[in-house]
Write a protein that holds these residues in place. Sequence first.
Motif, PDB file in Angstrom:
ATOM      1  N   ILE A  17       0.813  -1.217   0.000  1.00  0.00           N
ATOM      2  CA  ILE A  17       0.000   0.000   0.000  1.00  0.00           C
ATOM      3  C   ILE A  17       0.848   1.269   0.000  1.00  0.00           C
ATOM      4  O   ILE A  17       0.333   2.349  -0.263  1.00  0.00           O
ATOM      5  N   ALA A  18       2.133   1.137   0.295  1.00  0.00           N
ATOM      6  CA  ALA A  18       3.030   2.299   0.284  1.00  0.00           C
ATOM      7  C   ALA A  18       4.321   1.910  -0.431  1.00  0.00           C
ATOM      8  O   ALA A  18       5.389   1.838   0.178  1.00  0.00           O
ATOM      9  N   PRO A  19       4.233   1.648  -1.743  1.00  0.00           N
ATOM     10  CA  PRO A  19       5.408   1.141  -2.465  1.00  0.00           C
ATOM     11  C   PRO A  19       6.585   2.115  -2.511  1.00  0.00           C
ATOM     12  O   PRO A  19       7.724   1.699  -2.707  1.00  0.00           O
ATOM     13  N   GLU A  20       6.308   3.391  -2.337  1.00  0.00           N
ATOM     14  CA  GLU A  20       7.390   4.382  -2.386  1.00  0.00           C
ATOM     15  C   GLU A  20       8.132   4.476  -1.050  1.00  0.00           C
ATOM     16  O   GLU A  20       9.204   5.052  -0.980  1.00  0.00           O
ATOM     17  N   ALA A  21       7.565   3.895  -0.012  1.00  0.00           N
ATOM     18  CA  ALA A  21       8.183   3.930   1.315  1.00  0.00           C
ATOM     19  C   ALA A  21       8.917   2.618   1.576  1.00  0.00           C
ATOM     20  O   ALA A  21       8.741   1.648   0.853  1.00  0.00           O
ATOM     21  N   ASP A  22       9.737   2.626   2.605  1.00  0.00           N
ATOM     22  CA  ASP A  22      10.447   1.410   3.000  1.00  0.00           C
ATOM     23  C   ASP A  22       9.990   1.017   4.404  1.00  0.00           C
ATOM     24  O   ASP A  22      10.554   1.486   5.403  1.00  0.00           O
ATOM     25  N   PRO A  23       8.958   0.181   4.505  1.00  0.00           N
ATOM     26  CA  PRO A  23       8.445  -0.205   5.820  1.00  0.00           C
ATOM     27  C   PRO A  23       9.481  -0.876   6.702  1.00  0.00           C
ATOM     28  O   PRO A  23       9.356  -0.860   7.918  1.00  0.00           O
ATOM     29  N   ALA A  24      10.525  -1.444   6.112  1.00  0.00           N
ATOM     30  CA  ALA A  24      11.559  -2.097   6.920  1.00  0.00           C
ATOM     31  C   ALA A  24      12.273  -1.087   7.819  1.00  0.00           C
ATOM     32  O   ALA A  24      12.853  -1.461   8.830  1.00  0.00           O
ATOM     33  N   MET A  25      12.233   0.191   7.454  1.00  0.00           N
ATOM     34  CA  MET A  25      12.869   1.239   8.254  1.00  0.00           C
ATOM     35  C   MET A  25      11.954   1.729   9.382  1.00  0.00           C
ATOM     36  O   MET A  25      12.362   2.541  10.198  1.00  0.00           O
ATOM     37  N   LEU A  26      10.730   1.226   9.395  1.00  0.00           N
ATOM     38  CA  LEU A  26       9.742   1.643  10.383  1.00  0.00           C
ATOM     39  C   LEU A  26      10.109   1.087  11.764  1.00  0.00           C
ATOM     40  O   LEU A  26      10.254  -0.122  11.925  1.00  0.00           O
ATOM     41  N   ASP A  29       7.706   1.686  17.341  1.00  0.00           N
ATOM     42  CA  ASP A  29       6.897   2.658  18.072  1.00  0.00           C
ATOM     43  C   ASP A  29       6.436   3.837  17.215  1.00  0.00           C
ATOM     44  O   ASP A  29       5.778   4.737  17.709  1.00  0.00           O
ATOM     45  N   GLN A  30       6.783   3.840  15.940  1.00  0.00           N
ATOM     46  CA  GLN A  30       6.387   4.949  15.071  1.00  0.00           C
ATOM     47  C   GLN A  30       4.962   4.741  14.556  1.00  0.00           C
ATOM     48  O   GLN A  30       4.553   3.619  14.246  1.00  0.00           O
ATOM     49  N   ASN A  31       4.246   5.852  14.425  1.00  0.00           N
ATOM     50  CA  ASN A  31       2.910   5.810  13.858  1.00  0.00           C
ATOM     51  C   ASN A  31       3.018   5.400  12.387  1.00  0.00           C
ATOM     52  O   ASN A  31       3.689   6.078  11.603  1.00  0.00           O
ATOM     53  N   ILE A  32       2.380   4.313  12.036  1.00  0.00           N
ATOM     54  CA  ILE A  32       2.506   3.759  10.688  1.00  0.00           C
ATOM     55  C   ILE A  32       1.981   4.721   9.635  1.00  0.00           C
ATOM     56  O   ILE A  32       2.657   4.990   8.635  1.00  0.00           O
ATOM     57  N   ARG A  33       0.796   5.233   9.841  1.00  0.00           N
ATOM     58  CA  ARG A  33       0.189   6.099   8.814  1.00  0.00           C
ATOM     59  C   ARG A  33       1.002   7.364   8.606  1.00  0.00           C
ATOM     60  O   ARG A  33       1.234   7.787   7.476  1.00  0.00           O
ATOM     61  N   GLU A  34       1.436   7.992   9.691  1.00  0.00           N
ATOM     62  CA  GLU A  34       2.202   9.233   9.570  1.00  0.00           C
ATOM     63  C   GLU A  34       3.576   8.973   8.952  1.00  0.00           C
ATOM     64  O   GLU A  34       4.030   9.716   8.080  1.00  0.00           O
ATOM     65  N   THR A  35       4.239   7.937   9.401  1.00  0.00           N
ATOM     66  CA  THR A  35       5.599   7.671   8.941  1.00  0.00           C
ATOM     67  C   THR A  35       5.644   7.257   7.474  1.00  0.00           C
ATOM     68  O   THR A  35       6.528   7.679   6.727  1.00  0.00           O
TER      69      THR A  35
END
Length: 80
Positions: A17-26, A29-35
């Motif tokens: 759903i967020a191909p331009e982001a790198d969820p592995a860097m999440l 404790d970070q807010n998923i939607r905001e980050t």
Amino acid sequence: MSEAELKALLLDGLRKIAPEADPAMLRGDQNIRETLDIDSFDFLSFLIALHDKLGVEIPEADYGKLNTLDAMLRYLVPKV
């Protein structure tokens, strides 16, 4: 399903759903939607996809409890 397997499944779903982001860097404790800059419709689609893959019912009242990766793992691990 182990916590590591569930985390991998969550990150894979977030990549879709967020191909331009790198969820592995999440961080957990970070807010998923905001980050990851995910809008509410895409986040809802993500939760529906989780339901389909895991067979876990996620009531709408609990959506607000699933803002971080850590919160999702705490919520889902006992249910899978």
